[in-house]
Design a protein around this motif. Structure first.
Motif, PDB file in Angstrom:
ATOM      1  N   GLY A 259       0.788  -1.222   0.000  1.00 24.62           N
ATOM      2  CA  GLY A 259       0.000   0.000   0.000  1.00 24.62           C
ATOM      3  C   GLY A 259       0.817   1.267   0.000  1.00 24.62           C
ATOM      4  N   THR A 260       2.133   1.169  -0.230  1.00 24.06           N
ATOM      5  CA  THR A 260       3.011   2.344  -0.208  1.00 24.06           C
ATOM      6  C   THR A 260       2.794   3.185  -1.452  1.00 24.06           C
ATOM      7  OG1 THR A 260       4.654   1.077   1.028  1.00 24.06           O
ATOM      8  CG2 THR A 260       5.387   3.120   0.001  1.00 24.06           C
ATOM      9  N   ARG A 261       2.509   4.463  -1.260  1.00 24.07           N
ATOM     10  CA  ARG A 261       2.322   5.396  -2.381  1.00 24.07           C
ATOM     11  C   ARG A 261       3.693   5.862  -2.865  1.00 24.07           C
ATOM     12  NH1 ARG A 261      -2.558   3.269  -1.016  1.00 24.07           N
ATOM     13  NH2 ARG A 261      -4.281   4.524  -1.827  1.00 24.07           N
ATOM     14  N   PHE A 262       4.267   5.104  -3.777  1.00 24.75           N
ATOM     15  CA  PHE A 262       5.630   5.351  -4.254  1.00 24.75           C
ATOM     16  C   PHE A 262       5.611   5.244  -5.771  1.00 24.75           C
ATOM     17  CE2 PHE A 262      10.241   4.455  -4.616  1.00 24.75           C
ATOM     18  CZ  PHE A 262      10.731   5.400  -3.723  1.00 24.75           C
ATOM     19  N   TRP A 263       6.104   6.297  -6.446  1.00 20.46           N
ATOM     20  CA  TRP A 263       5.868   6.435  -7.888  1.00 20.46           C
ATOM     21  C   TRP A 263       7.162   6.322  -8.686  1.00 20.46           C
ATOM     22  CZ3 TRP A 263       1.226   5.926  -6.509  1.00 20.46           C
ATOM     23  CH2 TRP A 263       0.601   6.736  -5.555  1.00 20.46           C
ATOM     24  N   ILE A 264       7.019   6.152 -10.010  1.00 25.99           N
ATOM     25  CA  ILE A 264       8.169   6.113 -10.905  1.00 25.99           C
ATOM     26  C   ILE A 264       8.074   7.220 -11.953  1.00 25.99           C
ATOM     27  CG2 ILE A 264       8.578   3.648 -10.608  1.00 25.99           C
ATOM     28  CD1 ILE A 264       7.336   3.408 -13.537  1.00 25.99           C
ATOM     29  N   THR A 265       9.243   7.586 -12.477  1.00 27.85           N
ATOM     30  CA  THR A 265       9.374   8.638 -13.482  1.00 27.85           C
ATOM     31  C   THR A 265      10.410   8.197 -14.527  1.00 27.85           C
ATOM     32  OG1 THR A 265      11.182   9.717 -12.288  1.00 27.85           O
ATOM     33  CG2 THR A 265       8.931  10.424 -11.738  1.00 27.85           C
ATOM     34  N   ALA A 266      10.620   9.069 -15.529  1.00 31.60           N
ATOM     35  CA  ALA A 266      11.720   8.912 -16.487  1.00 31.60           C
ATOM     36  C   ALA A 266      12.392  10.270 -16.647  1.00 31.60           C
ATOM     37  CB  ALA A 266      11.205   8.421 -17.834  1.00 31.60           C
ATOM     38  N   SER A 267      13.697  10.269 -16.886  1.00 35.39           N
ATOM     39  CA  SER A 267      14.415  11.545 -17.040  1.00 35.39           C
ATOM     40  C   SER A 267      15.553  11.390 -18.030  1.00 35.39           C
ATOM     41  CB  SER A 267      14.970  12.017 -15.683  1.00 35.39           C
ATOM     42  OG  SER A 267      16.183  11.338 -15.385  1.00 35.39           O
ATOM     43  N   SER A 268      16.146  12.514 -18.408  1.00 40.54           N
ATOM     44  CA  SER A 268      17.275  12.498 -19.347  1.00 40.54           C
ATOM     45  C   SER A 268      18.620  12.413 -18.641  1.00 40.54           C
ATOM     46  CB  SER A 268      17.258  13.755 -20.221  1.00 40.54           C
ATOM     47  OG  SER A 268      17.508  14.911 -19.432  1.00 40.54           O
ATOM     48  N   ASP A 269      18.708  12.961 -17.410  1.00 39.80           N
ATOM     49  CA  ASP A 269      20.004  13.115 -16.728  1.00 39.80           C
ATOM     50  C   ASP A 269      21.006  13.760 -17.683  1.00 39.80           C
ATOM     51  OD1 ASP A 269      22.035  13.037 -14.891  1.00 39.80           O
ATOM     52  OD2 ASP A 269      21.999  10.865 -14.594  1.00 39.80           O
ATOM     53  N   SER A 270      20.533  14.758 -18.417  1.00 44.61           N
ATOM     54  CA  SER A 270      21.321  15.340 -19.504  1.00 44.61           C
ATOM     55  C   SER A 270      22.535  16.100 -18.971  1.00 44.61           C
ATOM     56  CB  SER A 270      20.440  16.289 -20.328  1.00 44.61           C
ATOM     57  OG  SER A 270      21.179  16.865 -21.373  1.00 44.61           O
ATOM     58  N   HIS A 271      23.715  15.699 -19.435  1.00 47.65           N
ATOM     59  CA  HIS A 271      24.969  16.408 -19.183  1.00 47.65           C
ATOM     60  C   HIS A 271      25.555  16.906 -20.511  1.00 47.65           C
ATOM     61  CE1 HIS A 271      24.702  14.262 -15.348  1.00 47.65           C
ATOM     62  NE2 HIS A 271      25.772  14.894 -14.888  1.00 47.65           N
ATOM     63  N   VAL A 272      25.975  15.917 -21.335  1.00 46.14           N
ATOM     64  CA  VAL A 272      26.570  16.207 -22.641  1.00 46.14           C
ATOM     65  C   VAL A 272      25.828  15.382 -23.687  1.00 46.14           C
ATOM     66  CG1 VAL A 272      28.656  16.197 -24.044  1.00 46.14           C
ATOM     67  CG2 VAL A 272      28.812  16.638 -21.572  1.00 46.14           C
TER      68      VAL A 272
END
Length: 454
Positions: A259-272
């Motif tokens: 029952g833990t309200r814990f979510w996921i995402t996506a990202s670029s972690d853009s450096h170069v």
């Protein structure tokens, strides 16, 4: 803009509309972007001297312009720290954010940093906009970031992370924190490194409205040698997503089953960017987090906090509706991040609708969906009971750009959850990513969950 939003809402199926959804649409964004203020350090001096552009040559304005180019509606500037970096944040990074907001007003830009987690690794820290957003971030970095002291390791304790979270949950408006690339230091599948599942649970429990999730899909996806920079071949990404997310019945599912309200995402972690010899895509070029929100900073943060979002790579889809309700239509409707009360054994109808974008993705392709999946979990503890149903083209309904599947089954005893995913591949379970593979041919989306009986 308001006219376009109204037309989008009118075109959406009635099932997506909740009482407070007026003006909301899917807002694509990126919560993990680096700039020239992710400095390197000249450690021959005491204290070390920051070297501008040491880890990225891009300005914050440049990053915001690239986000706008790829259609993002929001982004978070998250430069990482180091010894005394809070001064860099105060004197350079925050003024650069204010300038970027003036230069690119079309993109909602949040103040933030890649927080050096005590007794952990990294997290995206997102500060709510307001008159104190600059000083709030400086104080958090100065007082709690693991990398801030000159003496390495002096803050590397679990208690210091709990102290940081206690401070964050006392701020108004509340900030947000998302753990970055959680399994990047893992030594194998199910063998953890700097981030342990028990730590995720403890951190979330300490500030459940602040530390709300993790990167399901890490950045650094442009490299074909170590996708996501998960360098240990024994602990790779799977379909570009972290093993904690992709393993059915794994870490994330165990948390959700409790029952833990814990979510996921996506990202670029853009450096170069890869065009400059780096291992990264621009913000929005490959990975996106879509949040169901009005195009306003507060509602976007509220959507992330509530789990009204999904993660996707390669523009495989650009809208997602996941609902759960009694099969006879009685009672309420559960949506992502929310729940629906259903008695054990009640026939429940799970419905997933996704939309393929009209536009081509960043490399000019229109990736085709090969499968949709619905995943149901129940029970608790370390071994939740899991059911998965895979749908292919012969089993889904298509209405223009929308694809729909439905699954009717008994509501699980003691409550549970439903989540969804889909792919441009025919892999029923995402395969381990290997050197040389093309990330554009291995695209996935993952929803956040709908809870049942909780």
């Amino acid at each position: 803009m308001q006219t376009l939003l109204l037309l989008a809402l009118l075109a959406a199926p009635a099932s997506t509309m909740a009482a407070d959804d007026q003006g909301r649409d899917w807002q694509p964004g990126d919560h993990h972007v680096h700039s020239e203020w992710s400095v390197d350090w000249d450690r021959s001096t005491n204290p070390p001297t920051p070297i501008r552009g040491g880890d990225s040559s891009h300005t914050r304005t440049h990053n915001a312009r690239r986000a706008r180019h790829y259609g993002l509606r929001w982004m978070v500037h998250t430069d990482h720290g180091g010894p005394g970096h809070s001064v860099v944040t105060r004197d350079h990074a925050y003024p650069a954010l204010l300038q970027a907001r003036q230069d690119v007003p079309e993109v909602i830009q949040f103040n933030g940093m890649e927080f050096d987690v005590p007794a952990g690794e990294h997290a995206s820290l997102i500060i709510a906009p307001g008159p104190h957003e600059g000083e709030q971030l400086v104080r958090i970095e100065r007082d709690y970031s693991r990398g801030e002291p000159l003496q390495d390791g002096s803050r590397d304790t679990h208690q210091h992370m709990l102290d940081a979270l206690a401070h964050l949950r006392g701020l108004q408006p509340l900030p947000l924190m998302l753990i970055n690339h959680p399994s990047r230091t893992a030594t194998g599948v199910g063998q953890w490194g700097a981030v342990e599942p028990s730590e995720l649970r403890a951190w979330h429990a300490a500030a459940p409205q602040v530390l709300v999730g993790m990167e399901g899909a890490p950045g650094h996806q442009a490299t074909r040698t170590e996708r996501g920079l998960y360098r240990n071949v024994a602990a790779p990404t799977f379909g570009g997503f972290d093993q904690m997310t992709t393993q059915v019945g794994g870490v994330w599912d165990q948390m959700l089953a409790d029952g833990t309200r814990f979510w996921i995402t996506a990202s670029s972690d853009s450096h170069v960017n890869q065009r400059d010899g780096g291992s990264d895509f621009d913000p929005g070029e490959y990975s996106r987090t879509y949040v169901w929100a009005r195009p306003e900073a507060d509602d976007i943060l509220g959507g992330v906090r509530a789990g009204r979002m999904f993660a996707v790579t390669g523009d495989l889809i650009d809208a997602l509706e996941l609902t759960v309700q009694a099969a006879d239509g009685s009672g309420g409707v559960g949506r992502m991040g929310d729940g629906v009360a259903l008695a054990t054994g009640t026939p429940m109808r799970v419905q997933l609708r996704v939309r393929r974008p009209e536009r081509a993705n960043a490399i000019g392709q229109h990736p085709a969906l090969q499968q949709l999946q619905l995943i149901v979990g129940s029970g608790s503890g370390q071994a939740p009971q899991m059911q998965t149903r895979v749908f292919t083209a012969t089993e889904w309904k298509q209405d223009g750009a929308w694809y729909q599947v439905t699954w009717t089954l008994p509501a699980p005893a003691g409550g549970g959850f439903v989540r969804a995913r889909g792919s441009s591949t025919d892999e029923a379970t995402p395969l381990a990513d290997v050197q040389g593979e093309d990330p554009w041919q291995d695209l996935w989306f993952h929803s956040n969950p709908v809870f049942i009986g909780r």
